[in-house]
Design a protein around this motif. Sequence first.
Motif, PDB file in Angstrom:
ATOM      1  N   GLU A   1      -1.030   9.119 -10.766  1.00 23.01           N
ATOM      2  CA  GLU A   1      -2.434   9.466 -10.608  1.00 23.01           C
ATOM      3  C   GLU A   1      -3.058   9.736 -11.972  1.00 23.01           C
ATOM      4  O   GLU A   1      -2.390  10.111 -12.922  1.00 23.01           O
TER       5      GLU A   1
ATOM      6  N   ALA B   1       2.477   1.670  -3.405  1.00 17.55           N
ATOM      7  CA  ALA B   1       1.490   2.090  -4.400  1.00 17.55           C
ATOM      8  C   ALA B   1       1.160   3.574  -4.272  1.00 17.55           C
ATOM      9  O   ALA B   1       1.092   4.306  -5.266  1.00 17.55           O
ATOM     10  N   LEU B   2       0.952   4.023  -3.041  1.00 17.77           N
ATOM     11  CA  LEU B   2       0.635   5.426  -2.833  1.00 17.77           C
ATOM     12  C   LEU B   2       1.781   6.343  -3.266  1.00 17.77           C
ATOM     13  O   LEU B   2       1.553   7.455  -3.745  1.00 17.77           O
ATOM     14  N   LYS B   3       2.992   5.859  -3.118  1.00 19.01           N
ATOM     15  CA  LYS B   3       4.154   6.693  -3.405  1.00 19.01           C
ATOM     16  C   LYS B   3       4.532   6.692  -4.887  1.00 19.01           C
ATOM     17  O   LYS B   3       4.987   7.708  -5.416  1.00 19.01           O
ATOM     18  N   ASN B   4       4.314   5.570  -5.576  1.00 18.69           N
ATOM     19  CA  ASN B   4       4.883   5.416  -6.912  1.00 18.69           C
ATOM     20  C   ASN B   4       3.877   5.338  -8.058  1.00 18.69           C
ATOM     21  O   ASN B   4       4.230   5.659  -9.187  1.00 18.69           O
ATOM     22  N   LEU B   5       2.654   4.882  -7.792  1.00 23.01           N
ATOM     23  CA  LEU B   5       1.711   4.755  -8.896  1.00 23.01           C
ATOM     24  C   LEU B   5       1.258   6.127  -9.376  1.00 23.01           C
ATOM     25  O   LEU B   5       0.903   6.985  -8.565  1.00 23.01           O
TER      26      LEU B   5
ATOM     27  N   ILE C   1       0.835  -1.206   0.000  1.00 21.45           N
ATOM     28  CA  ILE C   1       0.000   0.000   0.000  1.00 21.45           C
ATOM     29  C   ILE C   1       0.868   1.254   0.000  1.00 21.45           C
ATOM     30  O   ILE C   1       0.616   2.214  -0.747  1.00 21.45           O
ATOM     31  N   VAL C   2       1.906   1.254   0.826  1.00 17.27           N
ATOM     32  CA  VAL C   2       2.796   2.417   0.893  1.00 17.27           C
ATOM     33  C   VAL C   2       3.489   2.649  -0.449  1.00 17.27           C
ATOM     34  O   VAL C   2       3.560   3.779  -0.957  1.00 17.27           O
TER      35      VAL C   2
END
Length: 352
Positions: A77, A71-75, A68-69
């Motif tokens: 938007e 994904a939030l940092k690298n995916l 989750i961390v």
Amino acid sequence: MVTEPPHFNGERFQQTIDKRRQAFGISLWSLSSALAPAVGPVLAGVLIDLLDWRALFYFNLPIAAIAIVIALKNLPETDLSEKTRFDLWGLFFSFVGSVLLLAAFAEAGAWGWLDKRTILMVLAGAILLALFVKRELAVEFPLLNFSVLAYRKFTYSIILNAVLSIALYAGAFLIPIFLQTSLGLGALHTGLIMMPSAFVMALFTPVTGKLYNRAGPLPLILAGLAIMGLGTYMMGSLTLQTTALYVIIWSSVRYLGIALCNMPILNVGMSAVPLDIAGYASALNNWTRQCIASLSIALFSGLIAYRSAVHGANGANPDAASALAAGDVFMLSLIPLIISLPLALLLKEKRG
């Protein structure tokens, strides 16, 4: 001429990998999705022997948190131009239909394949999934946009990916059952026997990404399916006299075949879909893979129970019956591989 799916809402997906390195990038992604069922038994064996079977579930909590961390940092938007609504009825149809099919396939070995309970559950599950597909084609914001199947090469790749999922989970499910039930090995020993095949896949999947740009997808796909078919056929002769070395060799051959054709199939299918609807295609691809994997395991469990009962009725002791049943199910899993060979020819790309 293929038209844009009617429910596309204008979302533009970013392309984060250079086109020239896309095949190699997809090979790394496919490695992660295909390697998990091969590496899982090793880690599971260690946790079960050292701790408890409940540790398998607790072990996933920190992994999920880290994912989750990351994904939030690298995916990247996406810029959504309008608010979407969640399709609750679509979720209901897909969830209940899938559960009914899973339960029917899992219990068919005990109930009988022609038992009215099996038949009714299969029919009910199939009807609910048909309603799910019909609804997703009609609603404004579908959970899955099936209209991307209008791109024929993507559709062919979906079918071939389903075949690969059946082959992949046949090994991940049947080999541990044979080693532990028939040969009486422990969880850790079983995991260690399966580890070489995982290494083979890890080694050859990135190599496939390099070969893709030179040879094209078709030679790799055909070679992979043929090699996988050979390994599956050899695993169809399991008995109590089968050695661990035999299992290591031929399971590694099967995973070599998967490594050769997994990425080319995925790349050809995704390349056939325009970039701005690639998110829909990727979601459908993942959903199909997971559904086929779950249904395959349920089906294999029913088949191995049924074939064990047949061999037991013919005089085999329980251990021998289980070994012969595992071989029978391997042979049955060979059928979709054979059927898929002509379909692979439709993925031929024009080069030049």
